[in-house]
Design a protein around this motif. Structure first.
Motif, PDB file in Angstrom:
ATOM      1  N   PHE A  18      28.475  -8.924  14.013  1.00 34.47           N
ATOM      2  CA  PHE A  18      28.165  -9.323  12.640  1.00 34.47           C
ATOM      3  C   PHE A  18      28.476  -8.206  11.646  1.00 34.47           C
ATOM      4  O   PHE A  18      29.034  -8.462  10.573  1.00 34.47           O
ATOM      5  N   VAL A  19      28.124  -6.966  12.013  1.00 37.57           N
ATOM      6  CA  VAL A  19      28.339  -5.850  11.090  1.00 37.57           C
ATOM      7  C   VAL A  19      29.823  -5.589  10.878  1.00 37.57           C
ATOM      8  O   VAL A  19      30.318  -5.587   9.740  1.00 37.57           O
ATOM      9  N   PHE A  20      30.563  -5.372  11.977  1.00 40.65           N
ATOM     10  CA  PHE A  20      31.985  -5.046  11.840  1.00 40.65           C
ATOM     11  C   PHE A  20      32.804  -6.260  11.397  1.00 40.65           C
ATOM     12  O   PHE A  20      33.725  -6.146  10.587  1.00 40.65           O
ATOM     13  N   GLY A  21      32.436  -7.446  11.928  1.00 45.59           N
ATOM     14  CA  GLY A  21      33.132  -8.654  11.500  1.00 45.59           C
ATOM     15  C   GLY A  21      32.861  -8.968  10.042  1.00 45.59           C
ATOM     16  O   GLY A  21      33.760  -9.382   9.303  1.00 45.59           O
ATOM     17  N   GLY A  22      31.604  -8.747   9.611  1.00 39.27           N
ATOM     18  CA  GLY A  22      31.259  -8.997   8.216  1.00 39.27           C
ATOM     19  C   GLY A  22      32.006  -8.065   7.276  1.00 39.27           C
ATOM     20  O   GLY A  22      32.497  -8.486   6.220  1.00 39.27           O
ATOM     21  N   LEU A  23      32.090  -6.788   7.649  1.00 35.82           N
ATOM     22  CA  LEU A  23      32.843  -5.838   6.832  1.00 35.82           C
ATOM     23  C   LEU A  23      34.315  -6.221   6.755  1.00 35.82           C
ATOM     24  O   LEU A  23      34.950  -6.110   5.697  1.00 35.82           O
ATOM     25  N   PHE A  38      36.161 -13.979  14.857  1.00 37.94           N
ATOM     26  CA  PHE A  38      34.780 -14.034  15.329  1.00 37.94           C
ATOM     27  C   PHE A  38      34.695 -14.768  16.671  1.00 37.94           C
ATOM     28  O   PHE A  38      33.892 -14.402  17.539  1.00 37.94           O
ATOM     29  N   ALA A  39      35.505 -15.803  16.839  1.00 38.48           N
ATOM     30  CA  ALA A  39      35.492 -16.559  18.097  1.00 38.48           C
ATOM     31  C   ALA A  39      35.840 -15.666  19.274  1.00 38.48           C
ATOM     32  O   ALA A  39      35.232 -15.756  20.352  1.00 38.48           O
ATOM     33  N   LYS A  40      36.811 -14.794  19.089  1.00 36.66           N
ATOM     34  CA  LYS A  40      37.191 -13.875  20.157  1.00 36.66           C
ATOM     35  C   LYS A  40      36.050 -12.898  20.481  1.00 36.66           C
ATOM     36  O   LYS A  40      35.807 -12.571  21.646  1.00 36.66           O
ATOM     37  N   LEU A  41      35.370 -12.440  19.448  1.00 34.71           N
ATOM     38  CA  LEU A  41      34.248 -11.521  19.662  1.00 34.71           C
ATOM     39  C   LEU A  41      33.120 -12.206  20.426  1.00 34.71           C
ATOM     40  O   LEU A  41      32.564 -11.655  21.381  1.00 34.71           O
ATOM     41  N   ILE A  97      22.757 -23.813   7.113  1.00 30.49           N
ATOM     42  CA  ILE A  97      23.119 -22.593   7.845  1.00 30.49           C
ATOM     43  C   ILE A  97      23.186 -21.388   6.922  1.00 30.49           C
ATOM     44  O   ILE A  97      22.854 -20.265   7.316  1.00 30.49           O
ATOM     45  N   VAL A  98      23.612 -21.624   5.681  1.00 29.68           N
ATOM     46  CA  VAL A  98      23.822 -20.509   4.756  1.00 29.68           C
ATOM     47  C   VAL A  98      22.530 -19.748   4.475  1.00 29.68           C
ATOM     48  O   VAL A  98      22.559 -18.578   4.054  1.00 29.68           O
ATOM     49  N   TRP A  99      21.363 -20.359   4.726  1.00 26.21           N
ATOM     50  CA  TRP A  99      20.095 -19.694   4.470  1.00 26.21           C
ATOM     51  C   TRP A  99      19.613 -18.873   5.665  1.00 26.21           C
ATOM     52  O   TRP A  99      18.594 -18.179   5.563  1.00 26.21           O
ATOM     53  N   MET A 100      20.346 -18.915   6.771  1.00 25.70           N
ATOM     54  CA  MET A 100      19.976 -18.094   7.924  1.00 25.70           C
ATOM     55  C   MET A 100      20.353 -16.639   7.631  1.00 25.70           C
ATOM     56  O   MET A 100      21.504 -16.357   7.284  1.00 25.70           O
ATOM     57  N   PRO A 101      19.415 -15.708   7.732  1.00 21.02           N
ATOM     58  CA  PRO A 101      19.699 -14.301   7.405  1.00 21.02           C
ATOM     59  C   PRO A 101      20.904 -13.758   8.176  1.00 21.02           C
ATOM     60  O   PRO A 101      21.009 -13.945   9.384  1.00 21.02           O
ATOM     61  N   LEU A 102      21.804 -13.129   7.478  1.00 21.34           N
ATOM     62  CA  LEU A 102      23.002 -12.483   8.007  1.00 21.34           C
ATOM     63  C   LEU A 102      24.009 -13.491   8.554  1.00 21.34           C
ATOM     64  O   LEU A 102      25.136 -13.580   8.066  1.00 21.34           O
ATOM     65  N   PHE A 103      23.597 -14.288   9.558  1.00 22.90           N
ATOM     66  CA  PHE A 103      24.536 -15.243  10.169  1.00 22.90           C
ATOM     67  C   PHE A 103      25.062 -16.225   9.132  1.00 22.90           C
ATOM     68  O   PHE A 103      26.261 -16.512   9.077  1.00 22.90           O
ATOM     69  N   GLY A 104      24.164 -16.775   8.311  1.00 26.47           N
ATOM     70  CA  GLY A 104      24.571 -17.781   7.338  1.00 26.47           C
ATOM     71  C   GLY A 104      25.564 -17.254   6.317  1.00 26.47           C
ATOM     72  O   GLY A 104      26.551 -17.922   5.980  1.00 26.47           O
ATOM     73  N   GLN A 105      25.335 -16.036   5.823  1.00 32.22           N
ATOM     74  CA  GLN A 105      26.235 -15.462   4.827  1.00 32.22           C
ATOM     75  C   GLN A 105      27.608 -15.152   5.431  1.00 32.22           C
ATOM     76  O   GLN A 105      28.650 -15.378   4.805  1.00 32.22           O
ATOM     77  N   ILE A 106      27.603 -14.664   6.666  1.00 32.61           N
ATOM     78  CA  ILE A 106      28.873 -14.368   7.334  1.00 32.61           C
ATOM     79  C   ILE A 106      29.598 -15.665   7.678  1.00 32.61           C
ATOM     80  O   ILE A 106      30.831 -15.739   7.623  1.00 32.61           O
ATOM     81  N   TYR A 107      28.839 -16.702   8.044  1.00 31.22           N
ATOM     82  CA  TYR A 107      29.443 -18.003   8.347  1.00 31.22           C
ATOM     83  C   TYR A 107      30.239 -18.513   7.150  1.00 31.22           C
ATOM     84  O   TYR A 107      31.362 -18.997   7.297  1.00 31.22           O
TER      85      TYR A 107
END
Length: 244
Positions: A18-23, A38-41, A97-107
């Motif tokens: 999430f951190v490196f993929g998000g960046l 992200f799928a590969k990760l 999903i967008v309201w899920m912390p971290l995951f939602g924003q990256i999604y």
């Protein structure tokens, strides 16, 4: 002990992803290949969970763009189905999903499409916009047509939205079936084999909205038969009967 170790490893690996993929996504927000990255990760996590994933592609490569329809079983889809996600593909998910912390924003940042299933008008508007994006951006979309996790109950009934979208965009449907994974447990060393088969494309050329129901029934039948076949094969690989 195994459960604790795996849970810690899983948490660390997901956080790093999430951190490196998000960046990475911040430098190319909503790029068409972010989801593939992200799928590969995520698919690299499967061996850590004791899962062997086998992906089978059709002899003729799937057309692009297209709509991939995959069976949705449980949260382990994140580590199994992702092994089959190609470049130029985004997924369709619930707006909540967008309201899920971290995951939602990256999604959202990775380019996925959010749909409000509780609002019929907005849902159809989103599907129409999705059809437009498919044609304009040569974008494929990964959809779970059951709309919810089956949790080992076989293939649930399909919702119509994916079929309306495929017909509106004039693109083929590519069914993707993963064998049963309801027996996966973090406290078991060997969680067996999950076979994922990308099936032959089904054309929507010349179809209209009147063809949605028969098309949905046809795809559901093909995927249900394939699921039973893969369950039997995966069970045989483990030397025990396939799950019912």
């Amino acid at each position: 002990m195994l459960l604790i170790v795996r849970s810690l490893l899983l948490a660390i690996m997901l956080m790093l992803a999430f951190v490196f993929g998000g960046l990475y996504c911040l430098f190319r927000p909503r790029h068409r290949d972010n989801v593939h990255m992200f799928a590969k990760l995520f698919s690299a996590v499967a061996p850590v969970l004791g899962i062997k994933v086998i992906v089978r592609q059709p002899q003729t490569p799937s057309p692009s763009p297209c709509i991939y329809l995959a069976n949705h079983q449980n949260n382990y889809d994140m580590f199994t189905h992702t092994a089959a996600v190609p470049k130029g593909t985004v997924s369709l998910g619930k707006k909540s999903i967008v309201w899920m912390p971290l995951f939602g924003q990256i999604y959202w940042l990775s380019g996925n499409i959010l749909i409000d299933r509780n609002n019929r008008h907005k849902a159809f508007s989103t599907m129409a916009d999705t059809a437009r994006k498919i044609k304009e951006k040569c974008l494929s979309v990964w959809i779970f047509p059951e709309g919810t996790r089956s949790r080992g109950k076989g293939l649930l009934p399909f919702k119509a939205g994916a079929f309306h979208t495929a017909i509106a965009a004039g693109v083929p449907i590519v069914p993707v079936v993963a064998s049963n994974q309801s027996n996966i447990h973090l406290n078991r060393w060997n969680n067996g084999v999950v076979i994922i088969e990308v099936m032959a494309p089904i054309s929507t050329e010349g179809l209209s909205k009147e063809d949605v129901k028969p098309l949905s029934a046809k795809v559901h039948s093909l995927m249900a038969d394939k699921l039973a076949e893969l369950d039997h094969e995966a069970g045989s690989m483990m030397g025990k009967p396939a799950a019912v």
